[in-house]
Structures are given as C-alpha cells and as structure tokens.
Design a protein around this motif. Structure first.
Motif, PDB file in Angstrom:
ATOM      1  N   GLN A  20       0.828  -1.201   0.000  1.00  0.00           N
ATOM      2  CA  GLN A  20       0.000   0.000   0.000  1.00  0.00           C
ATOM      3  C   GLN A  20       0.864   1.254   0.000  1.00  0.00           C
ATOM      4  OE1 GLN A  20      -3.545  -0.123   0.309  1.00  0.00           O
ATOM      5  NE2 GLN A  20      -3.641   2.078  -0.001  1.00  0.00           N
ATOM      6  N   ALA A  21       1.901   1.251   0.778  1.00  0.00           N
ATOM      7  CA  ALA A  21       2.759   2.432   0.905  1.00  0.00           C
ATOM      8  C   ALA A  21       3.784   2.536  -0.220  1.00  0.00           C
ATOM      9  CB  ALA A  21       3.483   2.399   2.251  1.00  0.00           C
ATOM     10  N   SER A  22       3.918   1.486  -1.035  1.00  0.00           N
ATOM     11  CA  SER A  22       4.904   1.499  -2.119  1.00  0.00           C
ATOM     12  C   SER A  22       4.300   1.857  -3.468  1.00  0.00           C
ATOM     13  CB  SER A  22       5.596   0.134  -2.224  1.00  0.00           C
ATOM     14  OG  SER A  22       6.369  -0.126  -1.078  1.00  0.00           O
ATOM     15  N   ILE A  23       3.122   1.263  -3.787  1.00  0.00           N
ATOM     16  CA  ILE A  23       2.520   1.529  -5.101  1.00  0.00           C
ATOM     17  C   ILE A  23       1.164   2.203  -4.994  1.00  0.00           C
ATOM     18  CG2 ILE A  23       3.732  -0.426  -6.116  1.00  0.00           C
ATOM     19  CD1 ILE A  23       1.066  -1.923  -6.187  1.00  0.00           C
ATOM     20  N   GLY A  24       0.697   2.452  -3.763  1.00  0.00           N
ATOM     21  CA  GLY A  24      -0.534   3.207  -3.586  1.00  0.00           C
ATOM     22  C   GLY A  24      -1.761   2.379  -3.286  1.00  0.00           C
ATOM     23  N   PHE A  25      -1.675   1.073  -3.388  1.00  0.00           N
ATOM     24  CA  PHE A  25      -2.798   0.202  -3.039  1.00  0.00           C
ATOM     25  C   PHE A  25      -2.265  -1.208  -2.813  1.00  0.00           C
ATOM     26  CE2 PHE A  25      -2.118  -0.786  -7.404  1.00  0.00           C
ATOM     27  CZ  PHE A  25      -2.710  -2.016  -7.682  1.00  0.00           C
ATOM     28  N   GLY A  26      -3.142  -2.090  -2.330  1.00  0.00           N
ATOM     29  CA  GLY A  26      -2.707  -3.468  -2.166  1.00  0.00           C
ATOM     30  C   GLY A  26      -2.957  -4.081  -0.803  1.00  0.00           C
ATOM     31  N   MET A  27      -3.258  -3.260   0.193  1.00  0.00           N
ATOM     32  CA  MET A  27      -3.497  -3.796   1.530  1.00  0.00           C
ATOM     33  C   MET A  27      -4.605  -4.849   1.525  1.00  0.00           C
ATOM     34  SD  MET A  27      -3.114  -3.781   4.906  1.00  0.00           S
ATOM     35  CE  MET A  27      -2.733  -2.314   5.853  1.00  0.00           C
ATOM     36  N   GLY A  28      -5.767  -4.462   1.020  1.00  0.00           N
ATOM     37  CA  GLY A  28      -6.875  -5.392   0.993  1.00  0.00           C
ATOM     38  C   GLY A  28      -6.627  -6.564   0.065  1.00  0.00           C
ATOM     39  N   MET A  29      -6.016  -6.275  -1.081  1.00  0.00           N
ATOM     40  CA  MET A  29      -5.808  -7.307  -2.087  1.00  0.00           C
ATOM     41  C   MET A  29      -4.907  -8.426  -1.594  1.00  0.00           C
ATOM     42  SD  MET A  29      -4.608  -6.583  -5.942  1.00  0.00           S
ATOM     43  CE  MET A  29      -5.649  -5.152  -5.821  1.00  0.00           C
ATOM     44  N   LEU A  30      -3.840  -8.076  -0.920  1.00  0.00           N
ATOM     45  CA  LEU A  30      -2.903  -9.091  -0.465  1.00  0.00           C
ATOM     46  C   LEU A  30      -3.360  -9.728   0.839  1.00  0.00           C
ATOM     47  CD1 LEU A  30       0.940  -8.854  -0.643  1.00  0.00           C
ATOM     48  CD2 LEU A  30      -0.161  -9.886   1.329  1.00  0.00           C
ATOM     49  N   ALA A  31      -3.862  -8.917   1.743  1.00  0.00           N
ATOM     50  CA  ALA A  31      -4.196  -9.432   3.068  1.00  0.00           C
ATOM     51  C   ALA A  31      -5.575 -10.052   3.153  1.00  0.00           C
ATOM     52  CB  ALA A  31      -4.063  -8.305   4.100  1.00  0.00           C
ATOM     53  N   ALA A  32      -6.536  -9.529   2.385  1.00  0.00           N
ATOM     54  CA  ALA A  32      -7.915  -9.989   2.516  1.00  0.00           C
ATOM     55  C   ALA A  32      -8.095 -11.498   2.346  1.00  0.00           C
ATOM     56  CB  ALA A  32      -8.820  -9.234   1.542  1.00  0.00           C
ATOM     57  N   PRO A  33      -7.490 -12.121   1.321  1.00  0.00           N
ATOM     58  CA  PRO A  33      -7.700 -13.568   1.167  1.00  0.00           C
ATOM     59  C   PRO A  33      -7.185 -14.368   2.357  1.00  0.00           C
ATOM     60  CG  PRO A  33      -6.780 -12.617  -0.830  1.00  0.00           C
ATOM     61  CD  PRO A  33      -6.679 -11.567   0.235  1.00  0.00           C
ATOM     62  N   ILE A  34      -6.053 -13.956   2.918  1.00  0.00           N
ATOM     63  CA  ILE A  34      -5.469 -14.666   4.060  1.00  0.00           C
ATOM     64  C   ILE A  34      -6.327 -14.456   5.303  1.00  0.00           C
ATOM     65  CG2 ILE A  34      -3.440 -14.845   5.555  1.00  0.00           C
ATOM     66  CD1 ILE A  34      -1.774 -13.906   3.141  1.00  0.00           C
ATOM     67  N   VAL A  35      -6.719 -13.206   5.532  1.00  0.00           N
ATOM     68  CA  VAL A  35      -7.553 -12.894   6.692  1.00  0.00           C
ATOM     69  C   VAL A  35      -8.893 -13.624   6.592  1.00  0.00           C
ATOM     70  CG1 VAL A  35      -8.739 -11.060   7.941  1.00  0.00           C
ATOM     71  CG2 VAL A  35      -6.449 -10.652   7.026  1.00  0.00           C
ATOM     72  N   ALA A  36      -9.434 -13.714   5.373  1.00  0.00           N
ATOM     73  CA  ALA A  36     -10.725 -14.367   5.168  1.00  0.00           C
ATOM     74  C   ALA A  36     -10.687 -15.832   5.583  1.00  0.00           C
ATOM     75  CB  ALA A  36     -11.150 -14.256   3.707  1.00  0.00           C
ATOM     76  N   VAL A  37      -9.542 -16.463   5.400  1.00  0.00           N
ATOM     77  CA  VAL A  37      -9.398 -17.880   5.765  1.00  0.00           C
ATOM     78  C   VAL A  37      -9.222 -18.029   7.280  1.00  0.00           C
ATOM     79  CG1 VAL A  37      -7.932 -19.930   5.554  1.00  0.00           C
ATOM     80  CG2 VAL A  37      -8.472 -18.561   3.530  1.00  0.00           C
ATOM     81  N   VAL A  38      -8.379 -17.172   7.872  1.00  0.00           N
ATOM     82  CA  VAL A  38      -8.054 -17.299   9.299  1.00  0.00           C
ATOM     83  C   VAL A  38      -9.169 -16.753  10.186  1.00  0.00           C
ATOM     84  CG1 VAL A  38      -6.397 -16.690  11.100  1.00  0.00           C
ATOM     85  CG2 VAL A  38      -5.596 -17.147   8.779  1.00  0.00           C
ATOM     86  N   ASP A  39      -9.687 -15.562   9.839  1.00  0.00           N
ATOM     87  CA  ASP A  39     -10.726 -14.940  10.664  1.00  0.00           C
ATOM     88  C   ASP A  39     -11.577 -14.023   9.785  1.00  0.00           C
ATOM     89  OD1 ASP A  39     -12.310 -13.656  12.520  1.00  0.00           O
ATOM     90  OD2 ASP A  39     -10.712 -13.371  13.971  1.00  0.00           O
ATOM     91  N   PRO A  40     -12.579 -14.564   9.082  1.00  0.00           N
ATOM     92  CA  PRO A  40     -13.402 -13.768   8.165  1.00  0.00           C
ATOM     93  C   PRO A  40     -14.145 -12.627   8.841  1.00  0.00           C
ATOM     94  CG  PRO A  40     -14.376 -15.939   8.543  1.00  0.00           C
ATOM     95  CD  PRO A  40     -12.990 -15.985   9.113  1.00  0.00           C
ATOM     96  N   GLY A  41     -14.286 -12.682  10.145  1.00  0.00           N
ATOM     97  CA  GLY A  41     -14.971 -11.618  10.858  1.00  0.00           C
ATOM     98  C   GLY A  41     -14.229 -10.282  10.817  1.00  0.00           C
ATOM     99  N   LEU A  42     -12.963 -10.299  10.407  1.00  0.00           N
ATOM    100  CA  LEU A  42     -12.170  -9.067  10.342  1.00  0.00           C
ATOM    101  C   LEU A  42     -12.345  -8.329   9.012  1.00  0.00           C
ATOM    102  CD1 LEU A  42      -8.828 -10.266  11.975  1.00  0.00           C
ATOM    103  CD2 LEU A  42     -10.889  -9.346  13.062  1.00  0.00           C
ATOM    104  N   ILE A  43     -13.114  -8.931   8.102  1.00  0.00           N
ATOM    105  CA  ILE A  43     -13.350  -8.323   6.794  1.00  0.00           C
ATOM    106  C   ILE A  43     -14.815  -7.877   6.701  1.00  0.00           C
ATOM    107  CG2 ILE A  43     -13.434  -8.772   4.304  1.00  0.00           C
ATOM    108  CD1 ILE A  43     -11.171 -10.735   4.645  1.00  0.00           C
ATOM    109  N   PRO A  44     -15.059  -6.652   6.219  1.00  0.00           N
ATOM    110  CA  PRO A  44     -14.056  -5.689   5.760  1.00  0.00           C
ATOM    111  C   PRO A  44     -13.597  -4.702   6.829  1.00  0.00           C
ATOM    112  CG  PRO A  44     -16.223  -4.938   5.123  1.00  0.00           C
ATOM    113  CD  PRO A  44     -16.422  -6.241   5.853  1.00  0.00           C
ATOM    114  N   GLY A  45     -14.307  -4.649   7.985  1.00  0.00           N
ATOM    115  CA  GLY A  45     -14.090  -3.583   8.961  1.00  0.00           C
ATOM    116  C   GLY A  45     -12.667  -3.375   9.436  1.00  0.00           C
TER     117      GLY A  45
END
Length: 240
Positions: A20-45
């Motif tokens: 996110q801090a290098s190219i301007g986006f990517g936090m959700g894209m990279l982290a969301a799939p992993i977070v969704a598997v481990v703890d989906p309750g953290l998405i999207p909030g």
C-alpha cells in the motif's frame, strides 16, 4: 484467535501495508484472502481501518505530490460508489457481487496490458472512483480501478495521489459500515492489536521504494490489479 492465527494475519498485514505504501494500493488485495481464511470476521471492517492508518501515514509523507484535482473527481465517484457497495452488501449475494466486480477489473487489466492506457480525465476518474467505492466497501479490495486510471503517474505522485484518494474513501467506508452494524467492539479491538503490523509494513516500504522506477511501478500496479480480480473469483469459488 490463536497465537498462530494472529501471527499469520500480522504477517499478511505487514506485506499488505508495505505494498500500500509502495505503489498506492494493495493492503486489501494481499491481506484480505489470508484474513478471510483465518478470521473472516475481520473483513471488511478491521482491514479497512488498518488500511486507513497506512494511507494516512503515506499522505503525510507524500502530501506535496498529491494530484488534488484528480483526487477530487475520483472522490466524486467514490462517494456514491461507497453507498452502493454498502447497500449491495445487504441485498446482493456476495458471490454474485464478487464475480461482477472481478470481471470489470480483469477487463480493464486486459485492455491496458495490450497498450490501452485510460486518460485520467474527469469521466474516467469518476467511473474509476465509483467502481473503487463499490469494490472497497463490499470486499476491502478497492485499488485496481484507480491503479489502472493513474498508472502513468510515477513514484511519490502515484503513492500520494492513490493514498489521498483512499484516505477519504476509507473513512467514508468506515462510517457507513459502522452505521450498518458491520463494525463492533471486536473489530476495533483487533485493529488495535494489528496496528504494530501495519506500522512495520509502512517502515518496510521505505526500503522497497528505493528500487521502484516508473516502469516497475506501472507493471506492479497492473499485475497486482489482475491478481486482485483473480483473488475475488477464487474467494467466491471457495464459498466467500
């Protein structure tokens, strides 16, 4: 959450924040799939709150490079798109929404890969902002549309402009998610616990930015946009 689960999510946040801090986006894209598997309750909030923290730090760092006019037109689209995303979450099956938005992003990636570069004029900025609003609020992956329309920006200008746009948009998303009951005490608690991971990713980006020239940054944005669309499709195929 187990210690192992926390470590996995924190590692994903570090890498996502760096992107996110290098190219301007990517936090959700990279982290969301992993977070969704481990703890989906953290998405999207929780994920949007962490992304907001990182974008704020980048905006402070790159504030002189932000394209204020372009950001304004993009936000003109983001606001109704954000409202639409929040409403769609309540009426449209998540799987159908994911497929539709992924198809839109992949279409743009395909066109730009073959040489088409959308001009960042008012109409394109508004359309990209609206699409980003829907994507970001519904799935926490809102970067690809803006990356495609701003892909000719370079270095600090791309990072600053993208994060300036996402800062305002993410704050709006948080407000609407709170109003619709998607943010609760656990969302905020997990955000606080993951703040160190977000800070670590931001600091790591300062090293990465030294090796990103204009061409590398452009192609990173295109490739990661395509990856984000594929991630959306895979998530739907796996049941969300």
């Amino acid at each position: 959450m187990s210690v192992a689960g926390y470590v996995i999510i924190a590692a994903a946040i570090v890498l996502g924040a760096c992107m996110q801090a290098s190219i301007g986006f990517g936090m959700g894209m990279l982290a969301a799939p992993i977070v969704a598997v481990v703890d989906p309750g953290l998405i999207p909030g929780t994920l949007i709150m962490l992304a907001t923290m990182v974008t704020l730090m980048v905006v402070v760092r790159e504030h002189q490079q932000i394209d204020l006019a372009g950001t304004g037109w993009a936000l003109a689209g983001r606001i109704p798109g954000t409202v639409a995303g929040a409403l769609l979450l309540t009426v449209l099956p998540a799987r159908a929404l994911g497929y539709i938005l992924a198809a839109v992003v992949l279409g743009g990636v395909a066109l730009t890969s073959f040489g088409w570069i959308p001009t960042p004029h008012r109409r394109n900025l508004v359309l990209a902002g609206a699409t980003s609003g829907v994507l970001g609020t519904a799935t926490a992956i809102g970067g690809p549309p803006m990356a495609l329309v701003w892909q000719n920006n370079t270095g600090a200008r791309l990072r600053g402009t993208m994060n300036g746009f996402f800062l305002v948009g993410s704050l709006l998303s948080i407000l609407l998610l709170a109003l619709t009951g998607s943010i609760d005490h656990r969302t905020v608690t997990m955000f606080a616990m993951l703040v160190p991971a977000g800070l670590a990713g931001y600091l790591l980006s300062r090293l990465v930015n030294r090796h990103l020239d204009r061409q590398r940054q452009r192609w990173a944005a295109i490739v990661i946009s395509a990856l984000g669309a594929v991630v959306l499709i895979v998530r739907q195929l796996m049941g969300g």
